[in-house]
Write a protein that holds these residues in place. Structure first.
Motif, PDB file in Angstrom:
ATOM      1  N   GLY A 198       0.771  -1.244   0.000  1.00  0.00           N
ATOM      2  CA  GLY A 198       0.000   0.000   0.000  1.00  0.00           C
ATOM      3  C   GLY A 198       0.801   1.293   0.000  1.00  0.00           C
ATOM      4  N   THR A 241       3.335   2.372  -2.037  1.00  0.00           N
ATOM      5  CA  THR A 241       3.475   2.940  -3.387  1.00  0.00           C
ATOM      6  C   THR A 241       2.108   3.413  -3.888  1.00  0.00           C
ATOM      7  OG1 THR A 241       5.253   1.331  -3.732  1.00  0.00           O
ATOM      8  CG2 THR A 241       4.492   2.535  -5.670  1.00  0.00           C
ATOM      9  N   GLU A 242       1.059   2.707  -3.498  1.00  0.00           N
ATOM     10  CA  GLU A 242      -0.302   3.132  -3.874  1.00  0.00           C
ATOM     11  C   GLU A 242      -0.615   4.507  -3.274  1.00  0.00           C
ATOM     12  OE1 GLU A 242      -3.494   0.589  -2.581  1.00  0.00           O
ATOM     13  OE2 GLU A 242      -4.958   1.676  -3.807  1.00  0.00           O
ATOM     14  N   SER A 244       8.753   3.276  -3.237  1.00  0.00           N
ATOM     15  CA  SER A 244       8.746   3.174  -1.777  1.00  0.00           C
ATOM     16  C   SER A 244       9.697   2.055  -1.389  1.00  0.00           C
ATOM     17  CB  SER A 244       7.333   2.838  -1.280  1.00  0.00           C
ATOM     18  OG  SER A 244       7.365   2.576   0.108  1.00  0.00           O
TER      19      SER A 244
END
Ligand SMILES: Cc1cc2nc3c(=O)[nH]c(=O)nc-3n(C[C@H](O)[C@H](O)[C@H](O)COP(=O)(O)O)c2cc1C
Length: 198
Positions: free
Chosen positions: A16, A18-19, A115
């Motif tokens: 999550g 990088t999202e 990330s």
């Protein structure tokens, strides 16, 4: 959707982080008055027979070749994995030869984001190597300029090569400096797309 009217924010994310960067980058794109289209890619399975449903159970839709062909610019995001982009994103890019052959992405602006768990665990190598396939596609690569003051003062993510987040071992939240620089990258690619199209 008419051609070349949106910026594609294409990412892979397992946990999550990088999202979260992708969402903030999309906000930056829209702050510059351009539509952002967020798309992801399915995980790659070690079991060759496994195939993902065409539409994911939750989250953003999977990217299609048309998303890439029709975009006015691209923001590409991946977790850092052993100092490099994650396999699902590379797998997707490896399937874009027809776009390369037709030159569909030539002249479109692109930026990258990542990330990682650790501060010095390969963010820069990931960002730089994510640029390689985009250069082969003829895209115009842009990073973040030092006129973004946060680039000089950040104690976490945010690099001249692209936006980033240092998640730590426990999945630290994306901090305000990282968010600021992620939005700045989104705005920059959106503004460049308008200039390059005019
Ligand atoms: C196979 C694998 C390799 C990884 N390699 C690195 C690495 O080289 N450097 C690093 O700092 N973090 C590494 N990580 C940690 C991820 O980059 C980090 O947890 C990231 O924030 C995950 O992003 P996501 O939440 O978008 O999935 C690795 C994780 C996995 C699963």
């Amino acid at each position: 959707m008419s051609s070349d009217s949106f910026i594609l924010v294409l990412y892979y994310s397992r946990h999550g982080a990088t999202e979260r960067l992708a969402q903030q980058i999309a906000r930056g794109v829209e702050q510059a008055g351009v539509e952002a289209r967020i798309r992801t890619v399915p995980a790659v399975s070690a079991v060759c027979e496994a195939t993902a449903d065409e539409i994911p159970e939750s989250g953003h839709l999977y990217a299609s070749e048309d998303d890439l062909r029709d975009c006015a610019g691209l923001l590409l995001g991946s977790p850092t994995r052993f100092g490099n982009m994650a396999a699902p994103l590379k797998y997707f890019l490896d399937g874009t030869s027809s776009l390369w052959m037709s030159g569909a992405l030539i002249g479109k602006p692109a930026g990258v984001f990542t990330s990682s768990a650790s501060m010095h665990g390969g963010q820069e190598s990931t960002l730089l190597t994510m640029m390689m396939p985009l250069l082969h596609h003829g895209m115009v690569i842009a990073g973040l300029p030092y006129s973004e003051a946060a680039l000089t003062t950040t104690q976490s993510g945010g690099t001249p090569y692209g936006a980033s987040h240092v998640a730590g071992q426990d999945g630290r939240a994306v901090d305000s400096t990282e968010l600021e620089l992620a939005a700045a990258l989104g705005r920059r690619i959106a503004v460049l797309s308008k200039k390059l199209q005019s």
